[in-house]
Design an enzyme around this catalytic site. Structure first.
Site, short mmCIF file in Angstrom:
data_model
loop_
_atom_site.label_atom_id
_atom_site.label_comp_id
_atom_site.label_asym_id
_atom_site.label_seq_id
_atom_site.Cartn_x
_atom_site.Cartn_y
_atom_site.Cartn_z
N ASN A 211 0.85 -1.20 0.00
CA ASN A 211 0.00 0.00 0.00
C ASN A 211 0.88 1.24 0.00
O ASN A 211 2.10 1.15 0.00
CB ASN A 211 -0.95 -0.03 1.20
CG ASN A 211 -0.19 -0.09 2.51
OD1 ASN A 211 0.57 0.82 2.84
ND2 ASN A 211 -0.36 -1.19 3.24
N PRO A 307 -2.10 -11.76 10.69
CA PRO A 307 -2.40 -11.55 12.11
C PRO A 307 -2.52 -10.05 12.39
O PRO A 307 -1.88 -9.24 11.71
CB PRO A 307 -1.18 -12.13 12.83
CG PRO A 307 -0.10 -12.15 11.81
CD PRO A 307 -0.76 -12.31 10.47
N ASP A 308 -3.32 -9.70 13.37
CA ASP A 308 -3.42 -8.30 13.77
C ASP A 308 -2.32 -8.05 14.81
O ASP A 308 -2.37 -8.58 15.92
CB ASP A 308 -4.82 -8.02 14.35
CG ASP A 308 -5.04 -6.53 14.54
OD1 ASP A 308 -4.16 -5.86 15.12
OD2 ASP A 308 -6.09 -6.04 14.09
N PHE A 325 -3.94 3.29 15.54
CA PHE A 325 -4.39 4.29 14.58
C PHE A 325 -5.54 3.72 13.77
O PHE A 325 -5.66 2.50 13.63
CB PHE A 325 -3.24 4.69 13.65
CG PHE A 325 -2.28 5.63 14.32
CD1 PHE A 325 -2.29 6.98 14.04
CD2 PHE A 325 -1.40 5.15 15.29
CE1 PHE A 325 -1.43 7.85 14.69
CE2 PHE A 325 -0.54 6.02 15.95
CZ PHE A 325 -0.55 7.36 15.64
N LYS A 343 -9.70 -4.13 19.96
CA LYS A 343 -8.26 -4.44 19.92
C LYS A 343 -7.62 -4.27 21.29
O LYS A 343 -6.40 -4.38 21.42
CB LYS A 343 -7.55 -3.56 18.89
CG LYS A 343 -8.06 -3.75 17.46
CD LYS A 343 -7.08 -3.22 16.43
CE LYS A 343 -7.67 -3.30 15.03
NZ LYS A 343 -6.66 -3.49 13.99
O1 C5P Z 1 -8.21 -2.72 11.75
P1 C5P Z 1 -7.42 -1.57 11.19
O2 C5P Z 1 -6.45 -1.97 10.13
O3 C5P Z 1 -8.26 -0.39 10.82
O4 C5P Z 1 -6.59 -1.09 12.47
C1 C5P Z 1 -5.58 -0.15 12.36
C2 C5P Z 1 -4.65 -0.25 13.55
O5 C5P Z 1 -4.29 -1.61 13.79
C3 C5P Z 1 -3.37 0.46 13.30
O6 C5P Z 1 -2.86 0.89 14.55
C4 C5P Z 1 -2.49 -0.63 12.68
O7 C5P Z 1 -1.11 -0.37 12.83
C5 C5P Z 1 -2.92 -1.84 13.49
N1 C5P Z 1 -2.87 -3.11 12.73
C6 C5P Z 1 -1.94 -4.08 13.10
N2 C5P Z 1 -1.91 -5.28 12.42
C7 C5P Z 1 -2.76 -5.52 11.42
C8 C5P Z 1 -3.70 -4.55 11.03
C9 C5P Z 1 -3.72 -3.34 11.71
O8 C5P Z 1 -1.14 -3.85 14.02
N3 C5P Z 1 -2.70 -6.68 10.80
#
Ligand code: C5P
Length: 402
Positions: A211, A307-308, A325, A343
């Site tokens: 991106n 993974p988040d 963010f 989260k």
């Molecule tokens: O769910 P979303 O992508 O909108 O959430 C954004 C936040 O979650 C940001 O702080 C981003 O750095 C973090 N994020 C993450 N890992 C992911 C997706 C998002 O740490 N896979």
């Protein structure tokens, strides 16, 4: 490490002394560090260096007179006093220090000195006997008692042939001292881990999904955390920005690498975790070993969820203070608060990405920050400013977190 000077406004006062030639170099260094500079010269200073030189170097008209209708119509002395984040007098002669210590306001420089609420500093320069004189030392003590920072002169051979203390510090040292004045100490002794930039998810040996994240927000935050006294680990995807001084940067490519690096960094000790990275939500299920061939008009790529990272770190027992963010186009507060809870974050900074003048590739940003029992709107400003405000907000909430 001059990052604290970015977007700072410095009024540089020059009084009479041979060291005034060093002020020309100082203006250049302050501007190179990102500060804006307005120069004010006393009558005596103009005997040593011309206003024209200082105007060319500062990029602003030089201020020389208190009661000049034209000058006051431009930026008057009160306006100048309010404009400044720092008023530095370099060189500060024995005479100017005596007047400052007395509160005399008989020219532009001494008047704006009295009228400002900005930080104030002097860099004395004079003959060693004048510096050692009891009355000069008393004036120095008075100024210090008034909250003025005195950049103590160095010793050495003087223009008059004497040897001793009284030489103005070099421009490079003064610029650093000015930068140090803006260290906030808000995160002194804290360890901060920041994720930044995009991730790249390989499709084959030559192609990837990614991106447009520039990484600027994360890098600005890293600088602001250093400025606040923190120890910073910056885990960044592929970006084109120089690593800020004193920041430990760990370069990663994919989301899985970013997760592993984050877990490792947090395991070493982390008080605050800031997730600014634009992590790719999905990655190709399989990375082709060879370059994918151009066969057929349509091909399908199977994607699996990444993974988040921020949510994974937030699951840890003893989790750090978590700043996340979000980018939203509508119902900003509802979605941001939902993400804050989902989260397990402590704070979330939300961009309105429907605006085209801020965000992703831009140098500016505007956001609304939410935490469990509060919120704050940050108006459009350079990312360096936004980062400083975010750090201050985190530091305040961190006290409640401990
Ligand atoms: O769910 P979303 O992508 O909108 O959430 C954004 C936040 O979650 C940001 O702080 C981003 O750095 C973090 N994020 C993450 N890992 C992911 C997706 C998002 O740490 N896979």
């Amino acid at each position: 490490m001059l990052a604290t000077l970015i977007h700072k406004r410095v009024v540089l006062g020059i009084s009479g002394g041979i060291a005034a030639y060093k002020s020309a170099d100082l203006v250049r260094r302050l501007r190179d560090a990102g500060a804006e500079v307005q120069v004010v010269m006393t009558a005596a200073a103009q005997q040593f260096i011309t206003p024209l030189t200082m105007q060319a170097l500062s990029g602003n008209p030089v201020h020389t007179e208190l009661l000049n209708a034209d000058a006051e119509a431009g930026m008057g002395h009160i306006e100048l006093a309010r404009w400044a984040d720092l008023v530095l007098i370099a060189p500060a002669s024995a005479d100017v220090m005596a007047r400052l210590a007395q509160g005399t306001a008989n020219d532009l420089l001494t008047t704006l000195w009295l009228a400002t609420r900005a930080k104030r500093a002097v860099a004395p320069a004079m003959n060693q006997q004048m510096w050692a004189a009891q009355v000069t030392q008393e004036n120095v003590a008075t100024l210090q008692a008034h909250g003025v920072t005195v950049f103590q002169p160095a010793s050495g051979l003087q223009a008059c042939g004497d040897v001793g203390a009284g030489r103005m510090l070099e421009a490079v040292e003064l610029a650093q001292h000015c930068a140090n004045l803006f260290q906030t100490g808000l995160l002194t002794g804290k360890r901060v881990v920041i994720t930044a930039g995009p991730t790249r998810e390989a499709l084959d040996p030559v192609r990837y999904i990614s991106n447009h994240s520039s990484g600027k927000m994360g890098f600005s935050l890293a600088e602001a955390c250093i400025e606040a006294g923190a120890q910073v680990t910056l885990i960044s995807g592929p970006v084109h920005i120089a690593t800020p001084d004193r920041v430990q940067q760990i370069k990663v490519i994919s989301a899985l690498e970013m997760l592993a690096a984050s877990q490792e960094a947090v395991a070493l000790g982390c008080d605050v975790f800031m997730a600014t990275a634009a992590v790719a939500d999905y990655r190709p299920a399989n990375i082709a070993e060879q370059k994918i061939k151009k066969v057929g008009d349509v091909i399908s790529i199977e994607l699996v969820k990444n993974p988040d990272i921020v949510a994974t770190i937030a699951q840890l027992p003893n989790k750090p203070f978590m700043l996340g963010f979000a980018a939203e186009t509508e119902r900003v507060e509802d979605y941001a608060r939902a993400k804050l809870h989902a989260k397990k974050l402590d704070m979330i900074a939300c961009n309105d990405v429907s605006r085209t003048d801020i965000g992703f590739q831009s140098d500016d940003n505007a956001m609304t920050v939410f935490w469990h029992n509060g919120m704050k709107h940050l108006e459009k400003a350079p990312k360096a400013y936004i980062a400083r405000t975010l750090v201050a907000l985190c530091a305040k909430q961190l006290i409640n977190h401990l």
